[in-house]
Each structure stands twice: as C-alpha cells, then as structure tokens.
Design a protein around this motif. Structure first.
Motif, short mmCIF file in Angstrom:
data_model
loop_
_atom_site.label_atom_id
_atom_site.label_comp_id
_atom_site.label_asym_id
_atom_site.label_seq_id
_atom_site.Cartn_x
_atom_site.Cartn_y
_atom_site.Cartn_z
N ALA A 1 -2.30 -1.02 8.91
CA ALA A 1 -2.56 -2.32 9.52
C ALA A 1 -1.25 -3.05 9.73
CB ALA A 1 -3.49 -3.16 8.64
N VAL A 2 -1.17 -3.78 10.83
CA VAL A 2 -0.03 -4.63 11.13
C VAL A 2 -0.54 -6.06 11.23
CG1 VAL A 2 1.81 -5.18 12.77
CG2 VAL A 2 1.18 -2.79 12.36
N CYS A 3 0.07 -6.97 10.46
CA CYS A 3 -0.35 -8.37 10.42
C CYS A 3 0.79 -9.24 10.95
CB CYS A 3 -0.70 -8.79 9.00
SG CYS A 3 -2.02 -7.82 8.22
N VAL A 4 0.54 -9.99 12.01
CA VAL A 4 1.60 -10.74 12.68
C VAL A 4 1.24 -12.23 12.71
CG1 VAL A 4 3.03 -10.94 14.73
CG2 VAL A 4 2.13 -8.71 14.06
N HIS A 5 2.19 -13.02 12.31
CA HIS A 5 2.01 -14.45 12.04
C HIS A 5 2.08 -15.31 13.30
CE1 HIS A 5 6.33 -14.95 12.75
NE2 HIS A 5 6.50 -13.84 12.04
N GLY B 1 0.81 -1.21 0.00
CA GLY B 1 0.00 0.00 0.00
C GLY B 1 0.85 1.26 0.00
N ARG B 2 0.17 2.39 0.02
CA ARG B 2 0.82 3.69 -0.07
C ARG B 2 1.30 4.18 1.29
NH1 ARG B 2 -0.54 6.91 -4.56
NH2 ARG B 2 -0.42 8.74 -3.21
N ASP B 3 2.41 4.88 1.31
CA ASP B 3 2.91 5.44 2.57
C ASP B 3 1.94 6.45 3.17
OD1 ASP B 3 5.37 4.09 2.97
OD2 ASP B 3 6.32 5.31 1.42
N ASP B 4 1.14 7.09 2.33
CA ASP B 4 0.22 8.11 2.83
C ASP B 4 -1.21 7.59 2.97
OD1 ASP B 4 -0.41 7.82 0.17
OD2 ASP B 4 -0.33 9.96 -0.33
N ALA B 5 -1.37 6.26 3.06
CA ALA B 5 -2.71 5.69 3.23
C ALA B 5 -3.35 6.21 4.52
CB ALA B 5 -2.63 4.16 3.27
N ASP C 1 -5.50 -1.16 -0.99
CA ASP C 1 -6.15 0.01 -1.59
C ASP C 1 -6.59 1.03 -0.55
OD1 ASP C 1 -8.11 -1.66 -0.56
OD2 ASP C 1 -9.57 -1.16 -2.10
N GLY C 2 -6.68 0.61 0.72
CA GLY C 2 -7.13 1.54 1.76
C GLY C 2 -6.23 1.62 2.97
N TRP C 3 -5.31 0.69 3.07
CA TRP C 3 -4.40 0.62 4.21
C TRP C 3 -2.95 0.57 3.73
CZ3 TRP C 3 -9.14 -1.61 4.26
CH2 TRP C 3 -9.91 -1.54 5.43
N ARG C 4 -2.07 1.08 4.55
CA ARG C 4 -0.66 0.72 4.46
C ARG C 4 -0.51 -0.48 5.38
NH1 ARG C 4 3.78 4.54 7.21
NH2 ARG C 4 1.89 4.82 8.45
N VAL C 5 0.01 -1.59 4.87
CA VAL C 5 0.02 -2.85 5.61
C VAL C 5 1.46 -3.28 5.85
CG1 VAL C 5 -0.85 -5.21 5.71
CG2 VAL C 5 -2.12 -3.47 4.42
N ALA C 6 1.81 -3.52 7.10
CA ALA C 6 3.13 -4.02 7.47
C ALA C 6 2.99 -5.45 7.97
CB ALA C 6 3.78 -3.15 8.54
N CYS C 7 3.78 -6.35 7.39
CA CYS C 7 3.74 -7.77 7.77
C CYS C 7 5.13 -8.20 8.22
CB CYS C 7 3.29 -8.61 6.58
SG CYS C 7 1.70 -8.13 5.86
N PRO C 8 5.42 -8.09 9.52
CA PRO C 8 6.77 -8.40 10.00
C PRO C 8 7.04 -9.89 10.12
CG PRO C 8 5.36 -7.80 11.83
CD PRO C 8 4.54 -7.59 10.58
N ASP C 9 8.32 -10.23 10.01
CA ASP C 9 8.83 -11.53 10.43
C ASP C 9 9.30 -11.34 11.88
OD1 ASP C 9 8.48 -12.33 7.80
OD2 ASP C 9 10.61 -12.21 7.29
N VAL C 10 8.58 -11.91 12.82
CA VAL C 10 8.98 -11.78 14.22
C VAL C 10 10.41 -12.32 14.37
CG1 VAL C 10 8.49 -12.54 16.59
CG2 VAL C 10 6.62 -11.90 15.05
#
Length: 285
Positions: free
Chosen positions: A31-35, A23-27, A53-62
């Motif tokens: 959202a943060v999604c953690v496994h 997503g865009r930096d200016d969304a 399309d509506g969120w900037r989403v970060a999905c980290p590797d813990v």
C-alpha cells in the motif's frame, strides 16, 4: 517502521523523496499512502501500523514536504512531478500492483495514476477530494498555504495546526502532538517553522482561483474506489461524491462513498473507526 529514501528526477536534477515503510518486505500486498498539500507521510502512522500485518506500507513525504528535498524553483512543483516521483517509489518497492490511500492532494495523485493505461493501482481510497473542486474550498487553502510563520515552541505549532486543520475532526491530543512534532522543522535559535517549502504556495498566486474540473481523469479510472467525505467538507461536495458513483468506475459499480460525521476537509484517518473502514475496503479481493 523504517525511514528510507528514493531518488526522483526533475528538470533541475535529482532529489531525495523520503518515505517511511511499515510491515514486512515480503508482504503479499503493498500500500502507498500519500498525504495532503502541506502535510507529510507521518500523518499515516496509525493507519500504516494497522495495515502492517498484511501489507507493506510506504508513506512518502511528497517533494518539498517533511524530510524530502526542496526543489530549487517554485515552478518545478506540480502534479506531473509528484506522479513521476510516486512511480519511482512504486518501482523501488518492486511490486506489480499497489493499493492506494490518498488524502486531498494524495487522492488527486492517485486518481491521475489510476487513470493511466496499465495502472498498477489495484484498489484506491480517495480521502475528501474528487474530480470537481469548487473555488471556495481552494480559496480557503490558498489563504494559508505558502505562509512561513515562526513558532516559539512545538506547543505553538500544535495550536496553529489545530486551527488550520480543524476539518480533521475530533482526534486525540496525542495525534495533534504527533502532527506538530513531525510537521515542524527546528531553527538554529530553537524556534520552529512548518516542515514544507513555502514555494509550494506559488501555484495559488498565478491568477484568480477557479473551479477545478478533472472529470476526464475520473472517467478513465477502472479500479475499485472508496471515497471518504467529511460531512462538513468544503472541498468535496455531496453532489460531486454522488456523481462519482455514476461516472468512471462508478458506472461499473466500483465506487463506494462513506461520509465521516464530524469531519470537514479532511478526515484524519487516525481514529479506529476510520482506519477500520479503510482496512476493510483494501482487504477485499
């Protein structure tokens, strides 16, 4: 999608926490999604793309998983470290509030953060975990976590994951292959090992495995929560899910439970119907 890193700090010094951003930096929203315990952030590729399309989403590797660094001592792995690293990630994102999606371990990290005063979590999805975890489900995980098998090729990795992650339910061959590719690390001889530090399993070896009771945390959560439960789950019982609707945020009418047919621990969040449930909840004001 871009691959990025943020620095975390443990008693042994700094370490890199890798994450993918969609997503865009200016969304308008983040959202943060953690496994889950042995997985990595690439499990959320399909969900993140659907939210981008509506969120900037970060999905980290813990830390200790995926592309993130391994810690030098098993005792350094634990929820205080994982929570501190996620706070560093949220700070890197430069946002006052986030929406949280957490599968199993990721759900417990989210619950811990959401229970704190002035938490930045606006809405939270907890995927197949809750404030009470029975010994039987933990024992099943203990039976495989921390093992360090060697695989001849990616097809063998995929076969292994299809067995130990059968609780993900019915998902496409493409998704299984995706999880195998991103869940393996190549060896110099062309073979593969799993993409996590076997030392994360040490916590399961420190005495008998017992029930885990985190109701005191749940009772302090104040944000709206969507609880997803695999209909065949051995980690989140139907009784615990029901109790979650009566205590903590549930007492204020802020908890919704959706049961996922055909799944155990834990629903994959890779199918269109599951993604739609998550997106609809997060889109609410």
């Amino acid at each position: 999608m871009s691959e990025r890193t943020v620095l975390g700090l443990s008693a042994a010094g700094f370490h890199r926490v890798a994450y993918t951003q969609w997503g865009r930096d200016d969304a308008a929203r983040t959202a943060v999604c953690v496994h889950g315990l042995t997985r990595n952030g690439r499990d959320f590729d399909r969900l993140a793309l659907a939210l981008a399309d509506g969120w900037r989403v970060a999905c980290p590797d813990v830390v200790g998983r995926g592309r993130s660094d391994w810690l030098p001592a098993p005792a350094l792995y634990g929820y205080p470290q994982y929570c501190a690293d996620m706070v560093a990630l949220i700070a890197r994102m430069g946002t006052e509030t986030v929406d949280w999606v957490g599968t199993s371990m990721g759900g417990l990290i989210g619950m811990t953060l959401a229970a704190q005063a002035n938490s930045p979590i606006r809405r939270m999805v907890i995927n197949d975990v809750g404030p009470f975890i029975a010994q039987a489900g933990l024992q099943r995980i203990a039976d495989y976590v921390g093992k360090d098998p060697v695989f001849e090729d990616i097809a063998a990795v995929e076969a292994y994951l299809r067995f130990i992650l059968m609780g993900f339910g019915t998902i496409s061959d493409e998704c299984w292959r995706h999880m195998a590719v991103h869940g393996a690390r190549p060896l110099p001889d062309g073979r593969f090992r799993l993409a996590y530090d076997p030392a994360i399993g040490e916590a399961f070896k420190n005495g008998p495995i017992a029930d885990v009771d985190l109701w005191s945390l749940w009772d302090r959560v104040r944000c709206p929560v969507l609880v997803l439960r695999g209909a065949k789950s051995d980690l989140l019982s139907a009784a615990t899910a029901e109790e979650m609707t009566r205590r903590g945020p549930g007492a204020a009418g802020l908890v919704r439970v959706v049961e996922i047919a055909g799944a155990g621990h834990a629903p994959s969040l890779m199918s269109d119907d599951q993604i739609a449930v998550v997106r609809k909840f997060l889109a609410e004001d």
